[in-house]
Write a protein that holds these residues in place. Sequence first.
Motif, short mmCIF file in Angstrom:
data_model
loop_
_atom_site.label_atom_id
_atom_site.label_comp_id
_atom_site.label_asym_id
_atom_site.label_seq_id
_atom_site.Cartn_x
_atom_site.Cartn_y
_atom_site.Cartn_z
N CYS A 163 -33.07 -10.16 4.20
CA CYS A 163 -32.34 -11.44 4.23
C CYS A 163 -32.22 -11.98 2.81
O CYS A 163 -33.24 -12.13 2.12
N ARG A 164 -31.01 -12.28 2.38
CA ARG A 164 -30.81 -12.75 1.01
C ARG A 164 -30.97 -14.27 0.88
O ARG A 164 -30.71 -14.83 -0.18
N SER A 165 -31.42 -14.91 1.97
CA SER A 165 -31.80 -16.32 1.86
C SER A 165 -33.29 -16.47 1.64
O SER A 165 -33.73 -17.31 0.88
N CYS A 166 -34.11 -15.64 2.35
CA CYS A 166 -35.55 -15.86 2.32
C CYS A 166 -36.37 -14.60 2.07
O CYS A 166 -37.57 -14.68 1.91
N GLY A 167 -35.75 -13.42 2.07
CA GLY A 167 -36.49 -12.20 1.80
C GLY A 167 -37.09 -11.53 3.02
O GLY A 167 -37.79 -10.52 2.89
N HIS A 168 -36.83 -12.08 4.21
CA HIS A 168 -37.33 -11.43 5.43
C HIS A 168 -36.78 -10.01 5.54
O HIS A 168 -35.59 -9.78 5.37
N HIS A 198 -29.82 -17.70 8.76
CA HIS A 198 -29.54 -17.13 7.43
C HIS A 198 -28.44 -16.08 7.57
O HIS A 198 -28.60 -15.12 8.32
N PRO A 199 -27.32 -16.24 6.84
CA PRO A 199 -26.15 -15.43 7.16
C PRO A 199 -26.09 -14.03 6.54
O PRO A 199 -25.47 -13.15 7.12
N TRP A 217 -24.01 -7.76 4.56
CA TRP A 217 -23.27 -8.09 5.77
C TRP A 217 -23.44 -9.57 6.02
O TRP A 217 -24.57 -10.09 5.96
N CYS A 218 -22.32 -10.25 6.28
CA CYS A 218 -22.40 -11.66 6.67
C CYS A 218 -22.25 -11.75 8.17
O CYS A 218 -21.21 -11.36 8.73
N TYR A 219 -23.28 -12.25 8.84
CA TYR A 219 -23.24 -12.37 10.30
C TYR A 219 -22.24 -13.41 10.76
O TYR A 219 -21.69 -13.31 11.85
#
Length: 102
Positions: A37-42, A63-64, A77-79
Amino acid sequence: MSQGCSHLDTIRAVHPSARGCEECLKIGSRWLHLRVCRSCGHVGCCDESPHRHATAHYHASGHPIMEGYDPPEGWAWCYVDEIMFELGHNTTPRDGPIPRYY
Ligand SMILES: [Zn+2]
Ligand SMILES: [Zn+2]
Ligand SMILES: [Zn+2]
């Protein structure tokens, strides 16, 4: 970089949360490919994996943007917009060895 995704400003330099899918590591499951995830690193597993934790993370967090993380694929990839685009050099480095089951 991308046509049609309005979430590029949410892309951050993140530190990966785990060396593998965070949830699969907890339950002792396996995965095919990984997404970060490029918002939080998950770090979660892809939709071809049994548990689809990356998609679950999107639904839980909103998080998209997820990057094709392992093997390194160089795209995101943008969900929300359901669009794939190249990241160029803006990819997330692995911080250690990641197991592969294929
Ligand atoms: Zn988008
Ligand atoms: Zn998983
Ligand atoms: Zn996230």
